[in-house]
Write a protein that holds these residues in place. Structure first.
Motif, PDB file in Angstrom:
ATOM      1  N   ASN A  83     -26.231  18.686  -9.945  1.00 18.60           N
ATOM      2  CA  ASN A  83     -25.955  19.270 -11.025  1.00 18.60           C
ATOM      3  C   ASN A  83     -25.629  20.823 -11.148  1.00 18.60           C
ATOM      4  OD1 ASN A  83     -26.243  19.691 -13.715  1.00 18.60           O
ATOM      5  ND2 ASN A  83     -28.581  19.152 -13.942  1.00 18.60           N
ATOM      6  N   HIS A  84     -24.705  21.196 -12.130  1.00 19.08           N
ATOM      7  CA  HIS A  84     -24.133  22.551 -11.935  1.00 19.08           C
ATOM      8  C   HIS A  84     -24.675  23.310 -12.980  1.00 19.08           C
ATOM      9  CE1 HIS A  84     -20.853  21.128  -9.169  1.00 19.08           C
ATOM     10  NE2 HIS A  84     -21.166  20.087  -9.642  1.00 19.08           N
ATOM     11  N   THR A 119     -34.462  24.598 -11.965  1.00 21.13           N
ATOM     12  CA  THR A 119     -34.725  23.480 -11.021  1.00 21.13           C
ATOM     13  C   THR A 119     -33.877  22.370 -11.864  1.00 21.13           C
ATOM     14  OG1 THR A 119     -37.088  24.020 -11.192  1.00 21.13           O
ATOM     15  CG2 THR A 119     -36.682  21.498 -11.058  1.00 21.13           C
ATOM     16  N   ASN A 120     -33.330  21.791 -11.004  1.00 21.24           N
ATOM     17  CA  ASN A 120     -32.457  20.462 -11.208  1.00 21.24           C
ATOM     18  C   ASN A 120     -33.479  19.198 -11.643  1.00 21.24           C
ATOM     19  OD1 ASN A 120     -30.645  18.487 -11.664  1.00 21.24           O
ATOM     20  ND2 ASN A 120     -29.984  18.583  -9.484  1.00 21.24           N
ATOM     21  N   VAL A 156     -31.829  20.522 -16.641  1.00 21.31           N
ATOM     22  CA  VAL A 156     -32.219  21.561 -15.884  1.00 21.31           C
ATOM     23  C   VAL A 156     -33.403  22.494 -16.486  1.00 21.31           C
ATOM     24  CG1 VAL A 156     -31.443  23.810 -15.070  1.00 21.31           C
ATOM     25  CG2 VAL A 156     -29.884  21.959 -14.867  1.00 21.31           C
ATOM     26  N   GLU A 213     -33.466  19.930  -6.553  1.00 21.20           N
ATOM     27  CA  GLU A 213     -33.734  20.938  -6.100  1.00 21.20           C
ATOM     28  C   GLU A 213     -34.288  22.001  -6.941  1.00 21.20           C
ATOM     29  OE1 GLU A 213     -31.093  24.797  -3.995  1.00 21.20           O
ATOM     30  OE2 GLU A 213     -30.087  22.708  -4.418  1.00 21.20           O
ATOM     31  N   THR A 214     -35.163  23.022  -6.694  1.00 18.60           N
ATOM     32  CA  THR A 214     -35.617  24.143  -7.332  1.00 18.60           C
ATOM     33  C   THR A 214     -35.036  25.375  -6.478  1.00 18.60           C
ATOM     34  OG1 THR A 214     -37.568  22.953  -8.088  1.00 18.60           O
ATOM     35  CG2 THR A 214     -37.491  25.435  -7.969  1.00 18.60           C
ATOM     36  N   ARG A 215     -34.448  26.276  -7.166  1.00 15.59           N
ATOM     37  CA  ARG A 215     -33.938  27.422  -6.388  1.00 15.59           C
ATOM     38  C   ARG A 215     -34.641  28.736  -7.087  1.00 15.59           C
ATOM     39  NH1 ARG A 215     -27.456  27.902  -5.420  1.00 15.59           N
ATOM     40  NH2 ARG A 215     -28.232  25.655  -4.757  1.00 15.59           N
ATOM     41  N   LEU A 270     -26.596  22.650  -7.426  1.00 17.67           N
ATOM     42  CA  LEU A 270     -27.937  22.041  -7.126  1.00 17.67           C
ATOM     43  C   LEU A 270     -28.059  20.812  -6.619  1.00 17.67           C
ATOM     44  CD1 LEU A 270     -29.811  23.924 -10.481  1.00 17.67           C
ATOM     45  CD2 LEU A 270     -29.587  24.571  -8.095  1.00 17.67           C
ATOM     46  N   GLN A 271     -28.610  20.393  -5.347  1.00 26.00           N
ATOM     47  CA  GLN A 271     -28.775  19.049  -5.113  1.00 26.00           C
ATOM     48  C   GLN A 271     -29.983  18.494  -5.948  1.00 26.00           C
ATOM     49  OE1 GLN A 271     -26.770  18.008  -2.728  1.00 26.00           O
ATOM     50  NE2 GLN A 271     -25.832  19.979  -3.127  1.00 26.00           N
ATOM     51  N   THR A 315     -36.216  31.027 -11.518  1.00 24.01           N
ATOM     52  CA  THR A 315     -36.561  29.719 -11.311  1.00 24.01           C
ATOM     53  C   THR A 315     -35.488  28.748 -11.924  1.00 24.01           C
ATOM     54  OG1 THR A 315     -38.657  30.341 -10.664  1.00 24.01           O
ATOM     55  CG2 THR A 315     -38.303  27.843 -10.397  1.00 24.01           C
ATOM     56  N   LEU A 334     -24.029  27.701  -9.744  1.00 22.82           N
ATOM     57  CA  LEU A 334     -24.745  27.150  -8.827  1.00 22.82           C
ATOM     58  C   LEU A 334     -24.490  25.737  -8.636  1.00 22.82           C
ATOM     59  CD1 LEU A 334     -28.206  29.010  -9.872  1.00 22.82           C
ATOM     60  CD2 LEU A 334     -26.493  29.818  -8.357  1.00 22.82           C
TER      61      LEU A 334
END
Length: 109
Positions: A93-94, A86-87, A56, A36-38, A32-33, A84, A30
């Motif tokens: 972030n990876h 979250t960056n 993270v 960002e929360t994915r 992540l910007q 969930t 992943l």
């Protein structure tokens, strides 16, 4: 959790759950910007966190992983259900996982 440990652990974990060799794996990286929360729907899957990414927060029905928590008794590397991620950084972030997907063919759980 290292990749080597995860690859050793996954077959034993899947046998414990009654799947024997009836599963397949995928590597998920992943990106992540900033902030960002994915959300990941992994209700019939297991996601094994690889390495220990900083900045993270990862939560699921299995628990939480966040290296910044000072009062946590345990950080979970195995996740399932609604995950969930979250960056916490103001930059990219990876986060890397191994996704384990059981095959449902009527002979296993």
């Amino acid at each position: 959790m290292t990749i080597d440990f995860a690859l050793d652990h996954i077959p034993r974990r899947m046998r414990e759950l009654g799947y024997d060799d009836a599963y397949y794996t995928e590597f998920k990286h992943l990106v992540l910007q900033a902030s960002e929360t994915r959300s990941i729907e992994a209700f019939n899957q297991y996601w094994m966190l690889i390495d220990e990414p900083g900045d993270v927060t990862i939560t699921s029905e299995f628990g939480i992983f966040d290296l910044s928590l000072m009062n946590a008794n345990e950080l979970k590397h195995e996740h399932q259900g609604l995950i969930t991620v979250t960056n916490l950084l103001a930059g990219i972030n990876h986060v890397r996982f191994i996704q384990v997907i059981p095959k449902h063919n009527g002979t296993n759980n």
